[in-house]
Enzyme design. Structure first.
Site, mmCIF file in Angstrom:
data_model
loop_
_atom_site.group_PDB
_atom_site.id
_atom_site.type_symbol
_atom_site.label_atom_id
_atom_site.label_comp_id
_atom_site.label_asym_id
_atom_site.label_seq_id
_atom_site.Cartn_x
_atom_site.Cartn_y
_atom_site.Cartn_z
ATOM 1 N N LYS A 131 -1.637 -8.733 15.875
ATOM 2 C CA LYS A 131 -0.997 -9.726 15.320
ATOM 3 C C LYS A 131 -1.614 -11.365 15.725
ATOM 4 O O LYS A 131 -1.530 -12.043 15.230
ATOM 5 C CB LYS A 131 0.371 -9.754 15.406
ATOM 6 C CG LYS A 131 1.044 -8.200 15.029
ATOM 7 C CD LYS A 131 1.157 -8.505 13.127
ATOM 8 C CE LYS A 131 2.216 -9.570 12.625
ATOM 9 N NZ LYS A 131 2.277 -9.676 11.387
ATOM 10 N N LYS B 38 0.830 -1.193 -0.104
ATOM 11 C CA LYS B 38 0.060 0.114 -0.071
ATOM 12 C C LYS B 38 0.996 1.352 0.107
ATOM 13 O O LYS B 38 0.428 2.379 -0.269
ATOM 14 C CB LYS B 38 -0.718 0.045 1.301
ATOM 15 C CG LYS B 38 -1.812 1.111 1.366
ATOM 16 C CD LYS B 38 -2.621 0.928 2.539
ATOM 17 C CE LYS B 38 -3.490 2.078 2.933
ATOM 18 N NZ LYS B 38 -4.192 1.936 4.459
ATOM 19 N N GLU C 45 5.984 -11.109 19.773
ATOM 20 C CA GLU C 45 5.324 -10.190 20.807
ATOM 21 C C GLU C 45 3.928 -10.880 21.300
ATOM 22 O O GLU C 45 3.240 -10.444 22.089
ATOM 23 C CB GLU C 45 5.302 -8.997 20.247
ATOM 24 C CG GLU C 45 6.531 -8.276 20.280
ATOM 25 C CD GLU C 45 6.572 -6.797 19.849
ATOM 26 O OE1 GLU C 45 5.782 -6.048 20.242
ATOM 27 O OE2 GLU C 45 7.621 -6.427 19.096
#
Ligand code: NAD
Ligand code: TYD
Length: 352
Positions: free
Chosen positions: A164, A35, A137
């Site tokens: 995520k 993008k 994470e």
């Protein structure tokens, strides 16, 4: 000839991956869909434009029609989904965009790939695979001991890691529900060329080279497990080729360091490499990040045992290579901080 749809290939890891793959394999095609947010930069792909096995498509992974068009024009074998909003600090200010790209964008890609790869009920064209590039994470934060394993329960804390984790759960749900061929990789903190100077290492290198203060959050004793980006790219290549369908692979550098140690090491090497007078007086302790995870650490035992991958670049070698790259590419950083992205950079990071 296999065709890879690489998303987010104009960002830090995605662009390193495209360079790595085009150099290593002559018999593949790569379509890079990006993008071009503030973090995407076509300069990162200099040298690839003229390769006949490479194509760039400017599109958003959330755009159903655009993703469908790519699949209808090309026989895609692999999706490698790097595209994401990736910066924790930004996710604390603007969580919505993280949910949109990281969760909804991933589902959009899953749906289109599933439609195009289906040959019967829960049956897919042979050899196709969807690889989700995730992060350590998602596991949350460690205490002083132990490591993240693939079996560690997900416990994300920031809007970034929560988005995520959401994407990871969806990818695994497509495997469980539709037998859709997926893998997930969860890597530790990457460093190397082309990293946007909002993340710790390039920010500190850039600030030190410009004699600006080095903002260390909290007490500087948070620990990250640093992985040289090329070692990561090699692992991703191996997982695409040989990863067992439905499996998750952790990828880590065996290189845990406190943030303050990273900053001091960078200062010492900049001094050594340039003879400049930078010193530790540039270090400024600043207010801690909200919800700051204390320690990440990966035991990459599964990927070593199953696929034979180990990290090859020691931190001393990797950080020197990285500093040299930033020294030789000052124009690249200036283009971000003073040029095309100046307004954005100023808004987000002010004088940092
Ligand atoms: P980055 O921020 O440098 O690059 C992200 C890229 O995705 C940019 O080119 C951006 O333009 C593109 N993008 C963003 N939204 C998009 C959208 N909606 N549609 C299409 N393209 C879009 O990120 P990075 O550091 O290269 O990280 C790549 C992946 O690796 C991410 O999924 C991230 O979660 C994961 N990861 C990164 C690290 C790290 O240390 N950098 C560590 C663990 C995991
Ligand atoms: P970062 O590069 O943002 O990666 P992540 O938060 O995804 O691990 O930050 C790495 C570590 O460095 C993290 O503990 C936060 C800290 N940090 C600073 O101390 N100062 C900074 O200016 C930045 C960007 C990060």
């Amino acid at each position: 000839m296999k065709t890879y749809l690489v998303t987010g290939g104009a960002g830090f890891i995605g662009s390193n991956f495209i360079h790595y793959m085009l150099k290593k394999h002559q018999d593949i095609r790569i379509i890079n869909v990006d993008k071009l947010t503030y973090a995407g930069n076509l300069e990162n792909l200099k040298g690839c434009e003229n390769n006949e096995n490479y194509e760039f498509v400017h599109a958003d992974i959330c755009d159903l029609a655009a993703v469908k068009e790519i699949f209808s024009k090309n026989e895609i074998d692999y999706v490698v989904n790097f595209a994401a909003e990736s910066h924790v600090d930004r996710s604390i200010r603007e969580p919505e965009v993280f949910v949109k790209t990281n969760v909804a964008g991933t589902v959009n890609l899953l749906n289109v790939a599933k439609d195009f790869w289906t040959i019967g009920e829960d049956e897919y064209r042979a050899g196709c695979k969807f690889l989700q590039i995730s992060t350590d994470e998602v596991y949350g934060s460690l205490g002083q001991t132990g490591y993240f394993m693939e079996t560690t329960p997900l416990c994300p804390h920031s809007p970034y890691s929560a988005s995520k984790a959401g994407a990871d759960m969806l990818v695994l749900a497509y495997f469980d529900t539709y037998k859709f061929p997926v893998n997930i990789t969860r890597c530790s903190n990457n460093y190397g060329p082309y990293q946007f100077p909002e993340k710790l290492i390039p920010l500190m290198i850039n600030n030190a080279l410009n004699q600006k203060s080095l903002p260390v959050y909290g007490d500087g004793l948070n620990i990250r497990d640093w992985l040289y980006v090329e070692d990561h790219c090699k692992a991703v290549d191996m997982v695409i080729r040989d990863g067992k369908i439905g499996e998750v692979y952790n990828i880590g550098g065996h290189n845990e360091r406190t943030n303050i140690d990273i900053v001091k090491t960078i200062l010492a090497y900049i001094k050594e490499l340039t003879g400049s007078l930078v010193d530790e007086t540039l270090i400024t302790y600043v207010k801690d990040r909200k919800g700051h995870d204390r320690r990440y650490g990966i035991a990459p035992d599964k990927i070593r045992k199953d696929l034979g991958w180990t990290p090859e670049t020691t931190f001393d070698v990797g950080i020197k290579k990285t500093i040299k790259w930033y020294l030789e590419n000052e124009g690249w950083v200036k283009n971000i901080t003073n040029g095309q992205y100046k307004e954005y950079y100023q808004k987000m990071y002010g004088d940092r």
